[in-house]
Design an enzyme around this catalytic site. Structure first.
Site, PDB file in Angstrom:
ATOM      1  N   LYS A 147      22.003   2.340 -28.839  1.00 46.98           N
ATOM      2  CA  LYS A 147      23.165   1.854 -28.439  1.00 46.98           C
ATOM      3  C   LYS A 147      23.420   0.309 -29.425  1.00 46.98           C
ATOM      4  CE  LYS A 147      21.802   2.488 -23.611  1.00 46.98           C
ATOM      5  NZ  LYS A 147      21.234   1.786 -22.377  1.00 46.98           N
ATOM      6  N   GLU A 181      23.136   1.355 -38.542  1.00 48.67           N
ATOM      7  CA  GLU A 181      22.088   0.805 -37.828  1.00 48.67           C
ATOM      8  C   GLU A 181      22.316  -0.752 -37.369  1.00 48.67           C
ATOM      9  OE1 GLU A 181      19.901   1.136 -35.768  1.00 48.67           O
ATOM     10  OE2 GLU A 181      18.290   2.342 -36.234  1.00 48.67           O
ATOM     11  N   ASP A 183      13.397  -2.352 -38.638  1.00 49.25           N
ATOM     12  CA  ASP A 183      12.154  -3.146 -38.324  1.00 49.25           C
ATOM     13  C   ASP A 183      11.169  -2.417 -39.161  1.00 49.25           C
ATOM     14  OD1 ASP A 183      10.557  -5.217 -37.064  1.00 49.25           O
ATOM     15  OD2 ASP A 183      10.180  -3.911 -35.336  1.00 49.25           O
ATOM     16  N   LYS A 219      14.214  -6.825 -41.326  1.00 53.80           N
ATOM     17  CA  LYS A 219      13.008  -7.467 -41.341  1.00 53.80           C
ATOM     18  C   LYS A 219      12.408  -7.142 -42.330  1.00 53.80           C
ATOM     19  CE  LYS A 219      12.810  -8.048 -36.291  1.00 53.80           C
ATOM     20  NZ  LYS A 219      12.092  -7.439 -35.220  1.00 53.80           N
ATOM     21  N   PHE A 227      11.532 -11.516 -32.942  1.00 48.97           N
ATOM     22  CA  PHE A 227      12.398 -10.408 -32.071  1.00 48.97           C
ATOM     23  C   PHE A 227      13.964 -10.913 -32.185  1.00 48.97           C
ATOM     24  CE2 PHE A 227      13.868  -7.770 -28.862  1.00 48.97           C
ATOM     25  CZ  PHE A 227      13.516  -6.611 -28.957  1.00 48.97           C
TER      26      PHE A 227
HETATM   27  P1  IMP Z   1      11.882   0.236 -36.241  1.00 49.45           P
HETATM   28  O1  IMP Z   1      11.789   2.030 -35.958  1.00 49.45           O
HETATM   29  O2  IMP Z   1      10.476  -0.095 -36.094  1.00 49.45           O
HETATM   30  O3  IMP Z   1      12.681   0.191 -37.617  1.00 49.45           O
HETATM   31  O4  IMP Z   1      12.785   0.014 -35.195  1.00 49.45           O
HETATM   32  C1  IMP Z   1      14.075   0.439 -34.965  1.00 49.45           C
HETATM   33  C2  IMP Z   1      14.366   0.003 -33.694  1.00 49.45           C
HETATM   34  O5  IMP Z   1      13.985  -0.701 -32.799  1.00 49.45           O
HETATM   35  C3  IMP Z   1      15.981  -0.702 -33.956  1.00 49.45           C
HETATM   36  O6  IMP Z   1      16.970   0.580 -34.057  1.00 49.45           O
HETATM   37  C4  IMP Z   1      16.064  -1.276 -32.611  1.00 49.45           C
HETATM   38  O7  IMP Z   1      16.596  -0.596 -31.686  1.00 49.45           O
HETATM   39  C5  IMP Z   1      14.586  -1.890 -32.176  1.00 49.45           C
HETATM   40  N1  IMP Z   1      14.306  -2.969 -32.754  1.00 49.45           N
HETATM   41  C6  IMP Z   1      13.577  -3.389 -33.797  1.00 49.45           C
HETATM   42  N2  IMP Z   1      13.623  -4.802 -33.912  1.00 49.45           N
HETATM   43  C7  IMP Z   1      14.304  -5.333 -32.844  1.00 49.45           C
HETATM   44  C8  IMP Z   1      14.696  -6.630 -32.915  1.00 49.45           C
HETATM   45  O8  IMP Z   1      14.019  -7.629 -33.298  1.00 49.45           O
HETATM   46  N3  IMP Z   1      15.576  -6.777 -31.660  1.00 49.45           N
HETATM   47  C9  IMP Z   1      15.871  -5.829 -30.882  1.00 49.45           C
HETATM   48  N4  IMP Z   1      15.685  -4.450 -31.188  1.00 49.45           N
HETATM   49  C10 IMP Z   1      14.918  -4.260 -32.372  1.00 49.45           C
HETATM   50 MG    MG Z   2      18.185   0.544 -31.597  1.00 48.42          MG
END
Ligand code: IMP
Ligand code: MG
Length: 176
Positions: A44, A100, A104, A132, A153
Site C-alpha cells: 500500500k 515503490e 531497503d 537505504k 526505520f
Molecule cells: P526490502 O525487501 O527489504 O527492500 O523491503 C521492502 C519493503 O519493506 C518496502 O516496500 C516497505 O514496505 C518495507 N520497508 C522497508 N523499510 C521500511 C521502512 O523504513 N519503513 C517502512 N517500511 C519499510
Molecule cells: Mg511496502
C-alpha cells in the site's frame, strides 16, 4: 498525531517531498515522451507517492497495482515474496515503471523485477521515493530515486509501522 511519541526525527520534510516529486515527474515525462507508460504501484505504501507523482506527469500514462507480502518481521523482509494481488493489465510490449515507496534490502524489488520481466514488457524501470543504501543486499538498477536515507526505520508519506502513520505529510524516523 503530531505529539505521537513514536514519531522521531524528520528525515524528509513535506516541502522537500513536494519539490523532489516535481523534479522526478519532469524527468519521467521527458524520458517517456512518445512511449506507452504504465506505472505499477506496489500497495500500500507507494500509493501516496504515486498519486502525487502521476498528477504531475504530462505524458499519457496508465496505472495498475500489485500487492505483495514479504515474509519476515515487522521491520525486516526475508526476500520470500507472495503475490496477494496481481496486475489487471497485460504489460507485454509496454513501458513499465515500478513505483515503490522504499527500497531497503532490495529483496522485494528483486523478486518483482524478475516476475515482471518474465511478462516481456518493452522496458522495465524502477522509481523509488526512498532508498537505504547501507542496507542494500542485492544489486539492482533503480533508475529514479527520490532520496537516500540513513539506516533508520522510516514512517509517513505512505510508509507504515504496524499499518499506522501512512498519513503523515513528511517522512520521519520511528522512535524506538
Ligand atoms: P526490502 O525487501 O527489504 O527492500 O523491503 C521492502 C519493503 O519493506 C518496502 O516496500 C516497505 O514496505 C518495507 N520497508 C522497508 N523499510 C521500511 C521502512 O523504513 N519503513 C517502512 N517500511 C519499510
Ligand atoms: Mg511496502
Amino acid at each position: 498525531m503530531a505529539d505521537d511519541d513514536a514519531i522521531g526525527d524528520i528525515l524528509v520534510p513535506a516541502q522537500e517531498l513536494e519539490r523532489r516529486v516535481s523534479e522526478l515527474a519532469r524527468e519521467i515525462s521527458r524520458d517517456y515522451e512518445g512511449r506507452d507508460l504504465v506505472l505499477i504501484g506496489v500497495l500500500k505504501g507507494a500509493v501516496f507517492f504515486l498519486s502525487d507523482l502521476m498528477r504531475q506527469l504530462d505524458v499519457p500514462v496508465e496505472v495498475d497495482f500489485m500487492a505483495v507480502a514479504s515474509y519476515g518481521s515487522a521491520t525486516k523482509s526475508s526476500g520470500v515474496v507472495r503475490i496477494l494481488k496481481d496486475l489487471d493489465a497485460v504489460i507485454e510490449g509496454r513501458d513499465v515503471l515500478i513505483v515503490e515507496d522504499i527500497v531497503d534490502s532490495g529483496l522485494t524489488l528483486q523478486y518483482l523485477l524478475r516476475n515482471l520481466a518474465g511478462r516481456n514488457p518493452r522496458s522495465l524501470e524502477v522509481c523509488a521515493l526512498l532508498i537505504k543504501p547501507e542496507r542494500r543486499k542485492v544489486d539492482l538498477r533503480t533508475r529514479y530515486v527520490g532520496f537516500e536515507i540513513p539506516n533508520r526505520f522510516a514512517i509517513g508519506y505512505g510508509l507504515d509501522y504496524g499499518e499506522r502513520y501512512r498519513n503523515l505529510s513528511y517522512v520521519a524516523a520511528l522512535k524506538q
